[in-house]
Design a protein around this motif. Sequence first.
Motif, PDB file in Angstrom:
ATOM      1  N   ILE A 149       0.957  -1.439  -0.492  1.00  0.00           N
ATOM      2  CA  ILE A 149      -0.332  -0.225   0.077  1.00  0.00           C
ATOM      3  C   ILE A 149       0.977   1.635   0.577  1.00  0.00           C
ATOM      4  CG2 ILE A 149      -1.701   1.098   0.795  1.00  0.00           C
ATOM      5  CD1 ILE A 149      -2.295  -1.081   2.597  1.00  0.00           C
ATOM      6  N   GLY A 150       1.218   2.253  -0.907  1.00  0.00           N
ATOM      7  CA  GLY A 150       1.260   2.935  -1.314  1.00  0.00           C
ATOM      8  C   GLY A 150       1.173   3.879  -1.636  1.00  0.00           C
ATOM      9  N   GLY A 151       1.448   5.111  -2.023  1.00  0.00           N
ATOM     10  CA  GLY A 151       0.646   6.455  -2.002  1.00  0.00           C
ATOM     11  C   GLY A 151      -0.286   6.263  -2.510  1.00  0.00           C
ATOM     12  N   GLY A 152      -0.468   5.808  -4.213  1.00  0.00           N
ATOM     13  CA  GLY A 152      -1.649   6.095  -5.117  1.00  0.00           C
ATOM     14  C   GLY A 152      -2.409   5.143  -5.239  1.00  0.00           C
ATOM     15  N   SER A 153      -1.681   3.305  -5.329  1.00  0.00           N
ATOM     16  CA  SER A 153      -2.764   2.712  -5.491  1.00  0.00           C
ATOM     17  C   SER A 153      -2.182   1.186  -3.984  1.00  0.00           C
ATOM     18  CB  SER A 153      -1.835   2.364  -6.548  1.00  0.00           C
ATOM     19  OG  SER A 153      -1.031   1.456  -6.451  1.00  0.00           O
ATOM     20  N   ALA A 154      -2.867   0.383  -3.815  1.00  0.00           N
ATOM     21  CA  ALA A 154      -2.169  -1.248  -3.122  1.00  0.00           C
ATOM     22  C   ALA A 154      -2.121  -2.012  -4.457  1.00  0.00           C
ATOM     23  CB  ALA A 154      -3.545  -1.072  -2.084  1.00  0.00           C
ATOM     24  N   ASP A 155      -1.366  -2.568  -4.760  1.00  0.00           N
ATOM     25  CA  ASP A 155      -0.893  -3.026  -4.928  1.00  0.00           C
ATOM     26  C   ASP A 155      -0.918  -5.267  -4.537  1.00  0.00           C
ATOM     27  OD1 ASP A 155      -0.474  -1.878  -7.405  1.00  0.00           O
ATOM     28  OD2 ASP A 155       1.879  -0.895  -6.555  1.00  0.00           O
ATOM     29  N   ILE A 156      -1.302  -5.639  -5.206  1.00  0.00           N
ATOM     30  CA  ILE A 156      -1.065  -7.085  -4.690  1.00  0.00           C
ATOM     31  C   ILE A 156      -0.290  -8.226  -5.268  1.00  0.00           C
ATOM     32  CG2 ILE A 156      -2.849  -8.802  -4.096  1.00  0.00           C
ATOM     33  CD1 ILE A 156      -5.454  -6.705  -4.516  1.00  0.00           C
ATOM     34  N   ALA A 157      -0.278  -9.554  -4.797  1.00  0.00           N
ATOM     35  CA  ALA A 157       0.806 -10.356  -5.548  1.00  0.00           C
ATOM     36  C   ALA A 157       0.000 -11.990  -4.839  1.00  0.00           C
ATOM     37  CB  ALA A 157       1.356 -10.642  -6.275  1.00  0.00           C
ATOM     38  N   ILE A 158      -0.829 -12.734  -5.370  1.00  0.00           N
ATOM     39  CA  ILE A 158      -0.701 -14.328  -4.349  1.00  0.00           C
ATOM     40  C   ILE A 158       0.218 -15.445  -5.014  1.00  0.00           C
ATOM     41  CG2 ILE A 158      -2.183 -16.058  -4.209  1.00  0.00           C
ATOM     42  CD1 ILE A 158      -4.707 -13.596  -4.282  1.00  0.00           C
ATOM     43  N   TYR A 159       0.964 -15.693  -4.255  1.00  0.00           N
ATOM     44  CA  TYR A 159       1.837 -16.834  -4.598  1.00  0.00           C
ATOM     45  C   TYR A 159       1.321 -18.132  -4.138  1.00  0.00           C
ATOM     46  CZ  TYR A 159       5.612 -13.419  -5.798  1.00  0.00           C
ATOM     47  OH  TYR A 159       7.160 -12.548  -6.696  1.00  0.00           O
ATOM     48  N   SER A 160       1.742 -18.933  -4.751  1.00  0.00           N
ATOM     49  CA  SER A 160       1.094 -20.178  -3.982  1.00  0.00           C
ATOM     50  C   SER A 160       2.318 -21.504  -4.759  1.00  0.00           C
ATOM     51  CB  SER A 160       0.311 -21.036  -4.931  1.00  0.00           C
ATOM     52  OG  SER A 160      -0.501 -22.295  -4.107  1.00  0.00           O
ATOM     53  N   LYS A 161       2.822 -22.843  -4.188  1.00  0.00           N
ATOM     54  CA  LYS A 161       3.956 -23.318  -4.646  1.00  0.00           C
ATOM     55  C   LYS A 161       5.723 -22.646  -5.002  1.00  0.00           C
ATOM     56  CE  LYS A 161       0.382 -27.009  -6.423  1.00  0.00           C
ATOM     57  NZ  LYS A 161       0.373 -27.152  -7.668  1.00  0.00           N
ATOM     58  N   GLY A 162       5.159 -21.672  -4.119  1.00  0.00           N
ATOM     59  CA  GLY A 162       6.906 -20.727  -4.896  1.00  0.00           C
ATOM     60  C   GLY A 162       6.500 -19.747  -5.967  1.00  0.00           C
ATOM     61  N   ASP A 163       5.156 -19.185  -6.884  1.00  0.00           N
ATOM     62  CA  ASP A 163       5.388 -18.678  -8.266  1.00  0.00           C
ATOM     63  C   ASP A 163       3.909 -17.410  -7.869  1.00  0.00           C
ATOM     64  OD1 ASP A 163       7.928 -20.376  -9.572  1.00  0.00           O
ATOM     65  OD2 ASP A 163       6.603 -21.876  -9.621  1.00  0.00           O
ATOM     66  N   PRO A 164       4.186 -16.705  -8.158  1.00  0.00           N
ATOM     67  CA  PRO A 164       2.655 -15.644  -8.542  1.00  0.00           C
ATOM     68  C   PRO A 164       2.457 -16.496  -9.844  1.00  0.00           C
ATOM     69  CG  PRO A 164       4.572 -14.970  -9.505  1.00  0.00           C
ATOM     70  CD  PRO A 164       5.358 -15.987  -9.136  1.00  0.00           C
ATOM     71  N   ILE A 165       0.894 -16.697  -8.750  1.00  0.00           N
ATOM     72  CA  ILE A 165      -0.407 -16.888  -9.341  1.00  0.00           C
ATOM     73  C   ILE A 165      -1.560 -15.865  -9.959  1.00  0.00           C
ATOM     74  CG2 ILE A 165      -0.041 -19.356  -8.798  1.00  0.00           C
ATOM     75  CD1 ILE A 165      -2.229 -18.619  -6.576  1.00  0.00           C
ATOM     76  N   PHE A 166      -0.980 -15.029  -9.219  1.00  0.00           N
ATOM     77  CA  PHE A 166      -2.224 -13.383  -9.264  1.00  0.00           C
ATOM     78  C   PHE A 166      -2.040 -12.168  -9.144  1.00  0.00           C
ATOM     79  CE2 PHE A 166      -6.038 -11.517  -7.441  1.00  0.00           C
ATOM     80  CZ  PHE A 166      -6.780 -11.190  -8.811  1.00  0.00           C
ATOM     81  N   THR A 167      -1.695 -11.101  -9.510  1.00  0.00           N
ATOM     82  CA  THR A 167      -1.287  -9.619  -9.247  1.00  0.00           C
ATOM     83  C   THR A 167      -2.972  -8.656  -9.516  1.00  0.00           C
ATOM     84  OG1 THR A 167      -0.996  -9.034 -10.880  1.00  0.00           O
ATOM     85  CG2 THR A 167       0.501 -10.247  -9.944  1.00  0.00           C
ATOM     86  N   ALA A 168      -3.080  -8.105  -8.802  1.00  0.00           N
ATOM     87  CA  ALA A 168      -4.451  -6.734  -9.176  1.00  0.00           C
ATOM     88  C   ALA A 168      -3.501  -5.765  -8.464  1.00  0.00           C
ATOM     89  CB  ALA A 168      -5.555  -7.604  -8.669  1.00  0.00           C
ATOM     90  N   SER A 169      -4.753  -4.787  -8.156  1.00  0.00           N
ATOM     91  CA  SER A 169      -4.466  -3.779  -7.787  1.00  0.00           C
ATOM     92  C   SER A 169      -5.052  -2.459  -7.684  1.00  0.00           C
ATOM     93  CB  SER A 169      -3.230  -2.702  -8.487  1.00  0.00           C
ATOM     94  OG  SER A 169      -2.701  -1.534  -8.345  1.00  0.00           O
ATOM     95  N   VAL A 170      -5.447  -2.483  -6.876  1.00  0.00           N
ATOM     96  CA  VAL A 170      -6.502  -1.053  -5.903  1.00  0.00           C
ATOM     97  C   VAL A 170      -5.861   0.371  -6.364  1.00  0.00           C
ATOM     98  CG1 VAL A 170      -7.750   0.009  -3.859  1.00  0.00           C
ATOM     99  CG2 VAL A 170      -7.231  -3.217  -4.145  1.00  0.00           C
ATOM    100  N   PRO A 171      -6.739   1.011  -6.866  1.00  0.00           N
ATOM    101  CA  PRO A 171      -6.516   2.377  -7.177  1.00  0.00           C
ATOM    102  C   PRO A 171      -6.464   3.306  -5.855  1.00  0.00           C
ATOM    103  CG  PRO A 171      -8.402   1.982  -8.330  1.00  0.00           C
ATOM    104  CD  PRO A 171      -8.083   1.580  -7.448  1.00  0.00           C
ATOM    105  N   LEU A 172      -6.042   3.375  -4.988  1.00  0.00           N
ATOM    106  CA  LEU A 172      -6.105   3.741  -3.762  1.00  0.00           C
ATOM    107  C   LEU A 172      -4.548   3.823  -2.686  1.00  0.00           C
ATOM    108  CD1 LEU A 172      -9.980   3.131  -2.548  1.00  0.00           C
ATOM    109  CD2 LEU A 172      -9.157   5.022  -3.404  1.00  0.00           C
ATOM    110  N   GLY A 173      -4.863   4.468  -1.264  1.00  0.00           N
ATOM    111  CA  GLY A 173      -3.579   4.447  -0.966  1.00  0.00           C
ATOM    112  C   GLY A 173      -3.208   5.389   0.022  1.00  0.00           C
TER     113      GLY A 173
END
Length: 408
Positions: free
Chosen positions: A208-232
């Motif tokens: 959660i930074g100044g302008g967005s909240a960036d999301i990453a989900i990991y499973s079995k060692g690897d990233p499986i999903f990313t998304a972002s919310v435009p709020l911070g």
Amino acid sequence: MPRENLIVALDVGTDKVATLVAVQDETGLKYVGKGVADNESGMIAGNVVNLEATSSAIRNSVAQAEKVSSKIIKSVYVSISGEQIRSTSGRGVVTIRGSEVAQVDIDNVISQAMTLNISGDREIVNVEIGEFVVDGRTGIRNPKGMACKKLEVEVLILTASMTMLRNLVKAVEDAKLQVAGLLVSGIASSWAVLEEDEKKLGVALVDIGGGSADIAIYSKGDPIFTASVPLGGRNITNDISRVLKIPPQEAEKIKCDKGDVNSENIPETEEVDVIEIGTNKSCKKKVRQLSAVLTPRVEEILIEVKKRLQESRKENMIQTNVVITGGTANLKNIEQLASEIFEQPVRIGRPNVDEKGTGFQDVLCSTSFSTAVGMVNYFASRDRVVFAKESESIISKIINYLKQLFIL
Ligand SMILES: Nc1ncnc2c1ncn2[C@@H]1O[C@H](COP(=O)(O)OP(=O)(O)OP(=O)(O)O)[C@@H](O)[C@H]1O
Ligand SMILES: [Mg+2]
């Protein structure tokens, strides 16, 4: 002469542009420089809205880093974030012609996994290669040379809107720098704050930074999903400024000094001095009132993050915890509030860099530097340049890069 690799991470954030310079040689990785410049008017939620301001912040940040490191910086790895980044998983399956997996089979299975319908206004930014499956055996990192009939691979493809990408690259190039590679912020921060065990068991990272909240989900060692919310954090500061009728700089200051999302622990009488808007006069505000203003906005950000996690349909993969980082992770008691909202254990993730001799150890360990530190770790771990210039075929570029990777 020992081979020395200069790695420069440029985190172009909504709040600040951070530059981190590291030198990699056979003895390891050493941080030698950093720069930070305000970028308040340059970006909104990951998008460049003022080219000149962003470019000037980049120049300023890089100039500081050059001075500290005594290096000349020509080429940089650049972070990219925001709602317009999309992640899509792909799966490739091929039958092996020979008796064992050859490089050509690896190329084929990856290019098959990447055959996606990417619309003309989007560009691939990163391809994260997950595990290979050799005749049904999962968890294989490098199948080259293995006996096999059927080879499969999982990939995560991250794309960005062409316009957004062009503006970001232009801001960097206007600062007389070359883009060596791009990295999606959520993935970058993961490389600074997540433990390998967390990534294996399943974890979500939220920066959660100044302008967005960036999301990453990991499973079995690897990233499986990313998304972002435009709020911070900027939204939080604006709310404080508006409701308490104080200038944004004052709102920012009291947020960082006294901001707490749990008002219960704040004594009823505790006050903070602020300058009133328009009058320039000093006045007092109740710290409890500050908490009452900022808490609903923090809740809103966290609820939006939760929605993205639910929409991903990968929520059940988060088996360990949610890790929060970014500047806004410094708000007092955000961990507890987030844990209630996510209904998951939450911890604050700080880059764990033991570089006491640098003179900027505090910066390296701050949550605002997770993306920059993670970018250095990512690009130092292997030469992961996965950036397509419009004229080049992205598939051939990535395949070439992967060839280098597996030949190593
Ligand atoms: N102690 C603190 N308490 C509350 N908020 C803080 C604190 N320190 C920094 N912040 C907030 O963190 C935000 C900046 O975070 P960060 O440096 O991660 O942003 P950024 O990377 O530039 O932005 P983005 O990732 O959204 O593009 C600002 O809104 C700032 O007010
Ligand atoms: Mg950031």
